[in-house]
Design a protein around this motif. Structure first.
Motif, PDB file in Angstrom:
ATOM      1  N   LYS A  49       0.819  -1.205   0.000  1.00  0.00           N
ATOM      2  CA  LYS A  49       0.000   0.000   0.000  1.00  0.00           C
ATOM      3  C   LYS A  49       0.857   1.260   0.000  1.00  0.00           C
ATOM      4  N   ASN A  50       2.065   1.155   0.536  1.00  0.00           N
ATOM      5  CA  ASN A  50       2.950   2.324   0.577  1.00  0.00           C
ATOM      6  C   ASN A  50       3.812   2.450  -0.677  1.00  0.00           C
ATOM      7  N   TYR A  51       4.147   1.318  -1.300  1.00  0.00           N
ATOM      8  CA  TYR A  51       5.045   1.319  -2.460  1.00  0.00           C
ATOM      9  C   TYR A  51       4.403   0.619  -3.659  1.00  0.00           C
ATOM     10  N   PHE A  52       3.096   0.765  -3.803  1.00  0.00           N
ATOM     11  CA  PHE A  52       2.410   0.065  -4.893  1.00  0.00           C
ATOM     12  C   PHE A  52       2.877   0.521  -6.288  1.00  0.00           C
ATOM     13  N   PRO A  53       3.348   1.788  -6.486  1.00  0.00           N
ATOM     14  CA  PRO A  53       3.811   2.142  -7.840  1.00  0.00           C
ATOM     15  C   PRO A  53       4.964   1.255  -8.319  1.00  0.00           C
ATOM     16  N   ILE A  54       5.842   0.848  -7.403  1.00  0.00           N
ATOM     17  CA  ILE A  54       6.964  -0.024  -7.785  1.00  0.00           C
ATOM     18  C   ILE A  54       6.436  -1.380  -8.240  1.00  0.00           C
ATOM     19  N   LEU A  55       5.464  -1.908  -7.506  1.00  0.00           N
ATOM     20  CA  LEU A  55       4.898  -3.212  -7.862  1.00  0.00           C
ATOM     21  C   LEU A  55       4.138  -3.133  -9.189  1.00  0.00           C
ATOM     22  N   ILE A  56       3.467  -2.005  -9.437  1.00  0.00           N
ATOM     23  CA  ILE A  56       2.756  -1.832 -10.706  1.00  0.00           C
ATOM     24  C   ILE A  56       3.749  -1.792 -11.864  1.00  0.00           C
ATOM     25  N   VAL A  57       4.878  -1.120 -11.668  1.00  0.00           N
ATOM     26  CA  VAL A  57       5.912  -1.060 -12.713  1.00  0.00           C
ATOM     27  C   VAL A  57       6.446  -2.463 -12.998  1.00  0.00           C
ATOM     28  N   MET A  58       6.673  -3.256 -11.962  1.00  0.00           N
ATOM     29  CA  MET A  58       7.161  -4.628 -12.156  1.00  0.00           C
ATOM     30  C   MET A  58       6.141  -5.456 -12.919  1.00  0.00           C
ATOM     31  N   ASP A  59       4.838  -5.309 -12.574  1.00  0.00           N
ATOM     32  CA  ASP A  59       3.804  -6.026 -13.333  1.00  0.00           C
ATOM     33  C   ASP A  59       3.769  -5.556 -14.786  1.00  0.00           C
ATOM     34  N   SER A  60       3.968  -4.279 -15.001  1.00  0.00           N
ATOM     35  CA  SER A  60       3.950  -3.751 -16.363  1.00  0.00           C
ATOM     36  C   SER A  60       5.112  -4.290 -17.185  1.00  0.00           C
ATOM     37  N   ILE A  61       6.274  -4.415 -16.552  1.00  0.00           N
ATOM     38  CA  ILE A  61       7.441  -4.983 -17.262  1.00  0.00           C
ATOM     39  C   ILE A  61       7.157  -6.418 -17.686  1.00  0.00           C
TER      40      ILE A  61
END
Length: 308
Positions: A49-61
């Motif tokens: 919840k605090n660092y979800f943009p990083i996880l979204i970028v990894m899913d996008s890759i």
């Protein structure tokens, strides 16, 4: 959750329903599935919840990997749609949403160009349909986000309302206790006032009566005639004291009613005239309503003492 099921399902469709596949494609599908699972597990924790943009970028890759290893299919847009739900659901910053939106269109353009480069064909209708799914996912995610915010705000307002209710309840209890104390103090003050009234109007007459009785007792054998006069004087004093008690009780009853001291004074004069036969007249000059209520009883007592 549905999000994880969608990632795994699309990965399965890519591998088994898109014709022949190589070892590299097989390894990538396995890695992507595991990566999606790990990212999803991290996303539902406090870290996610605090660092979800990083996880979204990894899913996008990982999603872009499907474009390069499985060109010709637009199913990868569904994966972007799932990520869109996550972004619009968790993000509190409009800046983050804007950056991801711009980044998506850039990546989408690159993916379309690569697909055309690898296959020589662009499936426009499929791209439009899947892009519509992304728009729908973004709208749904934002609506859920606003719904959760509204729910949190309602809970916050309910807690504040409950605290206010408790505070009002405590204040009501304190006010009730204060009212009881005021009532007790008022009762004590009224008792003291009545005691003072009886002392002022009757006490001095009873003292005089006691002195005259003692004098009459001493003169009984020495001067019987003078002793008799003292007894008659004592009788008069006793009668006057009784009248004073009646007048005081009458005044107390009248002052408990919403009447002005003028009405009470007139009643005192009327009663006094009935008991003594002495005629009285009452004249008022000026505006009596300007006299403070706290002074009205004192004025009534002055008049009462005067006629006595």
């Amino acid at each position: 959750s549905i999000r994880l099921v969608m990632f795994v399902l699309i990965s399965y469709i890519y591998y088994f329903n898109l014709g022949s596949h190589t070892t590299i494609q097989f390894i990538f599908v396995m890695v992507a599935s595991i990566g999606f699972c790990i990212n999803h597990i991290m996303l539902i924790t406090s870290f996610g919840k605090n660092y979800f943009p990083i996880l979204i970028v990894m899913d996008s890759i990982l999603t872009i990997g499907f474009v390069f290893l499985f060109p010709g299919s637009t199913l990868y847009l569904i994966l972007f749609g799932v990520n869109a739900v996550t972004i619009f659901l968790f993000s509190e910053s409009q800046k983050v949403i804007t950056r991801f939106s711009v980044g998506f269109f850039l990546v989408w353009g690159v993916c379309i160009y690569y697909t055309y480069y690898a296959t020589g064909v662009i499936d426009v209708m499929s791209n439009i349909v899947n892009f519509t799914f992304i728009l729908f996912s973004a709208v749904v995610g934002r609506l859920i986000h606003k719904l959760e915010l509204a729910q949190v705000e309602n809970e916050k307002q309910y807690e504040e309302l409950q605290k206010t209710h408790d505070a009002l309840k405590d204040a009501h209890q304190q006010l009730h206790l204060f009212s009881q104390q005021v009532e007790e103090l008022t009762l004590i003050r009224e008792r003291n006032r009545i005691s003072g009234e009886i002392h002022d109007t009757v006490g001095h007459k009873m003292t005089a009566l006691l002195v005259q009785l003692q004098v009459a007792k001493e003169l009984l054998d020495i001067q019987p005639e003078k002793s008799k006069q003292k007894v008659l004087l004592c009788e008069e004093l006793a009668r006057n004291a009784l009248q004073e008690i009646r007048l005081s009780v009458r005044t107390f009853k009248d002052t408990d009613k919403p009447q002005s001291f003028i009405t009470v004074t007139r009643k005192i004069l009327e009663d006094y005239q009935k008991m003594t036969g002495l005629k009285s007249s009452f004249q008022l000059h000026g505006d009596a309503s300007r006299i403070p209520i706290s002074m009205q009883l004192d004025i009534t007592r002055v008049i009462q003492e005067s006629i006595t």
